[in-house]
Design a protein around this motif. Structure first.
Motif, short mmCIF file in Angstrom:
data_model
loop_
_atom_site.label_atom_id
_atom_site.label_comp_id
_atom_site.label_asym_id
_atom_site.label_seq_id
_atom_site.Cartn_x
_atom_site.Cartn_y
_atom_site.Cartn_z
N ASN A 35 -4.29 -16.37 -46.08
CA ASN A 35 -4.36 -15.10 -46.79
C ASN A 35 -3.02 -14.74 -47.40
O ASN A 35 -1.99 -14.80 -46.72
N PRO A 36 -2.97 -14.37 -48.68
CA PRO A 36 -1.68 -14.06 -49.32
C PRO A 36 -1.14 -12.68 -48.99
O PRO A 36 0.00 -12.38 -49.31
N ILE A 37 -1.96 -11.82 -48.34
CA ILE A 37 -1.52 -10.45 -48.07
C ILE A 37 -0.80 -10.36 -46.72
O ILE A 37 0.31 -9.85 -46.62
N LEU A 38 -1.45 -10.85 -45.67
CA LEU A 38 -0.84 -10.89 -44.34
C LEU A 38 -0.67 -12.35 -43.93
O LEU A 38 -1.41 -13.21 -44.38
N PRO A 39 0.28 -12.62 -43.03
CA PRO A 39 0.45 -14.01 -42.58
C PRO A 39 -0.62 -14.38 -41.57
O PRO A 39 -0.38 -14.52 -40.37
N LEU A 40 -1.84 -14.54 -42.08
CA LEU A 40 -2.94 -14.91 -41.20
C LEU A 40 -3.83 -15.94 -41.88
O LEU A 40 -3.81 -16.10 -43.10
N PHE A 41 -4.60 -16.63 -41.05
CA PHE A 41 -5.53 -17.65 -41.52
C PHE A 41 -6.93 -17.26 -41.05
O PHE A 41 -7.11 -16.76 -39.94
N THR A 42 -7.91 -17.48 -41.93
CA THR A 42 -9.28 -17.11 -41.61
C THR A 42 -10.22 -18.29 -41.84
O THR A 42 -9.89 -19.24 -42.55
N PHE A 43 -11.39 -18.22 -41.19
CA PHE A 43 -12.46 -19.17 -41.49
C PHE A 43 -13.77 -18.42 -41.52
O PHE A 43 -13.86 -17.25 -41.10
N THR A 44 -14.81 -19.07 -42.03
CA THR A 44 -16.07 -18.39 -42.34
C THR A 44 -17.12 -18.62 -41.27
O THR A 44 -17.34 -19.75 -40.81
N ILE A 45 -17.77 -17.54 -40.87
CA ILE A 45 -18.95 -17.56 -40.00
C ILE A 45 -20.04 -16.76 -40.71
O ILE A 45 -19.75 -15.90 -41.54
N ASN A 46 -21.30 -17.06 -40.38
CA ASN A 46 -22.43 -16.31 -40.95
C ASN A 46 -22.39 -16.30 -42.47
O ASN A 46 -22.66 -15.28 -43.12
N ASN A 47 -22.03 -17.42 -43.05
CA ASN A 47 -22.04 -17.66 -44.50
C ASN A 47 -20.93 -16.96 -45.26
O ASN A 47 -20.32 -17.54 -46.15
N ASN A 48 -20.64 -15.69 -44.95
CA ASN A 48 -19.66 -14.98 -45.78
C ASN A 48 -18.73 -14.06 -45.00
O ASN A 48 -18.03 -13.24 -45.59
N GLU A 49 -18.70 -14.15 -43.68
CA GLU A 49 -17.83 -13.31 -42.87
C GLU A 49 -16.56 -14.08 -42.51
O GLU A 49 -16.63 -15.14 -41.88
N GLU A 50 -15.40 -13.54 -42.90
CA GLU A 50 -14.13 -14.19 -42.60
C GLU A 50 -13.56 -13.64 -41.30
O GLU A 50 -13.51 -12.42 -41.10
N TYR A 51 -13.12 -14.55 -40.43
CA TYR A 51 -12.56 -14.16 -39.14
C TYR A 51 -11.13 -14.68 -39.02
O TYR A 51 -10.86 -15.86 -39.27
N PHE A 52 -10.23 -13.79 -38.62
CA PHE A 52 -8.85 -14.14 -38.35
C PHE A 52 -8.78 -15.05 -37.13
O PHE A 52 -9.37 -14.78 -36.09
N ILE A 53 -8.06 -16.16 -37.23
CA ILE A 53 -7.90 -17.12 -36.14
C ILE A 53 -6.80 -16.62 -35.20
O ILE A 53 -5.64 -16.54 -35.58
N SER A 54 -7.17 -16.30 -33.98
CA SER A 54 -6.22 -15.81 -32.99
C SER A 54 -6.30 -16.68 -31.74
O SER A 54 -7.25 -16.55 -30.95
N ILE A 55 -5.30 -17.55 -31.54
CA ILE A 55 -5.35 -18.43 -30.37
C ILE A 55 -4.92 -17.71 -29.09
O ILE A 55 -4.93 -18.32 -28.02
#
Length: 405
Positions: A35-55
């Protein structure tokens, strides 16, 4: 080794699971976006829902309309007890609430950017995700537990980010809810985080193990493995054992126990997807940067224009020393310029490590920038962490992983 075994046993704790799938896939896969706005990475669930990856997130957090009724997780259920047990250590303990429907389980989420806590109903629902199986290109898994948080909690997240996927070493983490008896996936997940903010440059996340096809090669052959270690006070965090840091093959001079946990279980070396640059405690940072400055004394320095302290004039033949982390099991994690230096302009490149202060919770936090464009496998079932060198060394990137049929 005993600590590692305890962690593995902990992950087999029983909790309520409903419904298994026929023709279960061996793994699930999704595209990762930076994401260019915050230093975070996302992936898609349920076709169009983006979720932030938090280990370090202990469970799934999902935006919900707080006025709509949702399934109740009973307060005396195993899932509710586990949710309370793995309450984020930064937050106060959660209190369940009594309603006309009975005792309703509550849980707490920690927002890592503003560092705030918020509690709400713990519930369950259905999710779907893609596979690389042409006979079953997607799979739906039923009754996954998640924390339902109303929109204001994630108000500062970029548009389209629907929630947070907790992937910590805990029983209710997203990856662990996809293992038996709900699904038959192995207790592992893998990440490749893209290094370019260009929206066309994607990464990959796999649940359940490989193969991780990088063009025509299974990238598991590129991985080195070191053990994961457990901190009883911070059970939501992945830790690795670090012995030494070297700059240009020269170990920096630090006390032998510099990277160990102290008597309060503070210290240690953590992995984080909520910290952008690798952070070093002040005493480590001072010795490390002195060694780096000595090794780069022939490169012209410039005044820094960012939060990064040590910046250099970029030239055509710009070369900086390699940085090696000596980990347990005689493994070396090497950072070359692509993961150690941040280009902030055409004329300026800065050392991408920061001072964490005199008394941080961890001695070292390995951050996102050092993870980018490398393959990482969190094999929690075997209590090991696998990592590759920068994929740029083999003329590849995270975008070359197969995530579509």
């Amino acid at each position: 080794m005993k600590k590692c075994i305890l962690l593995c046993l902990l992950l087999f704790s029983a909790y309520t699971c409903v419904s298994t799938q026929q023709n279960q896939p061996k793994n699930l896969v999704s595209t990762v976006t930076k994401n260019p706005i915050l230093p975070l990475f996302t992936f898609t669930i349920n076709n169009n829902e983006e979720y932030f990856i938090s280990i370090s997130g202990p469970y799934i957090v999902r935006n919900c309309n707080n006025s709509l009724p949702r399934p109740i997780v009973p307060c005396d259920s195993a899932a509710c007890v586990l949710a309370g047990t793995f309450n984020p250590h930064q937050c106060p303990l959660t209190q369940n609430i009594i309603t006309q429907r009975g005792c309703v389980c509550q849980a707490t989420a920690f927002e890592p950017f503003k560092r705030i806590c918020n509690s709400n109903q713990f519930t369950f629902g259905n999710f779907s995700m893609s596979t690389l199986n042409p006979k079953s290109p997607s799979v739906t898994f039923n009754n996954l537990n998640y924390l339902c948080i109303p929109q204001p909690f994630l108000a500062d997240f970029p548009p389209g980010v629907f929630g947070l996927m907790g992937l910590s070493p805990t029983p209710l983490a997203g990856w662990n809810q996809l293992t038996p008896p709900r699904l038959g996936l192995e207790k592992k997940f893998a990440l490749c985080l893209p290094s370019d903010e260009n929206p066309r440059n994607k990464g990959a996340i796999y649940f359940g193990g490989g193969p991780y096809m990088l063009r025509n090669v299974d990238a598991r052959s590129m991985l080195s493995y070191t053990r994961l270690i457990r901190n009883p006070r911070k059970r939501n965090t992945y830790f690795v054992r670090l012995y030494d840091i070297s700059v240009n093959n020269k170990k920096i001079l630090l006390a032998r126990n510099t990277f160990d946990f102290d008597s309060n279980r503070d210290g240690g070396v953590a992995l984080s997807t909520a910290t952008f640059y690798t952070t070093l405690r002040s005493d480590i940072y001072k010795v490390f940067t002195e060694a780096f400055l000595e090794a780069t004394s022939d490169i012209p320095r410039v005044s820094n224009t960012t939060s990064l302290e040590f910046c250099y004039k970029s030239t055509t033949n710009f070369q900086v020393p390699r940085i090696d982390l000596s980990l347990a099991d005689e493994k070396i994690w090497t950072f070359f310029a692509a993961n150690s230096m941040r280009k902030v302009s055409d004329a300026e490149t800065c050392l991408a490590f920061v001072n964490g202060g005199n008394a941080p919770e961890q001695a070292v936090v390995i951050g996102l920038y050092q993870m980018e464009n490398t393959l990482m496998e969190f094999d929690v079932g075997r209590c090991v962490f696998g990592f590759s060198s920068s994929l740029g060394l083999v003329n590849s990137s995270c975008g070359d992983f197969q995530t579509r049929l």
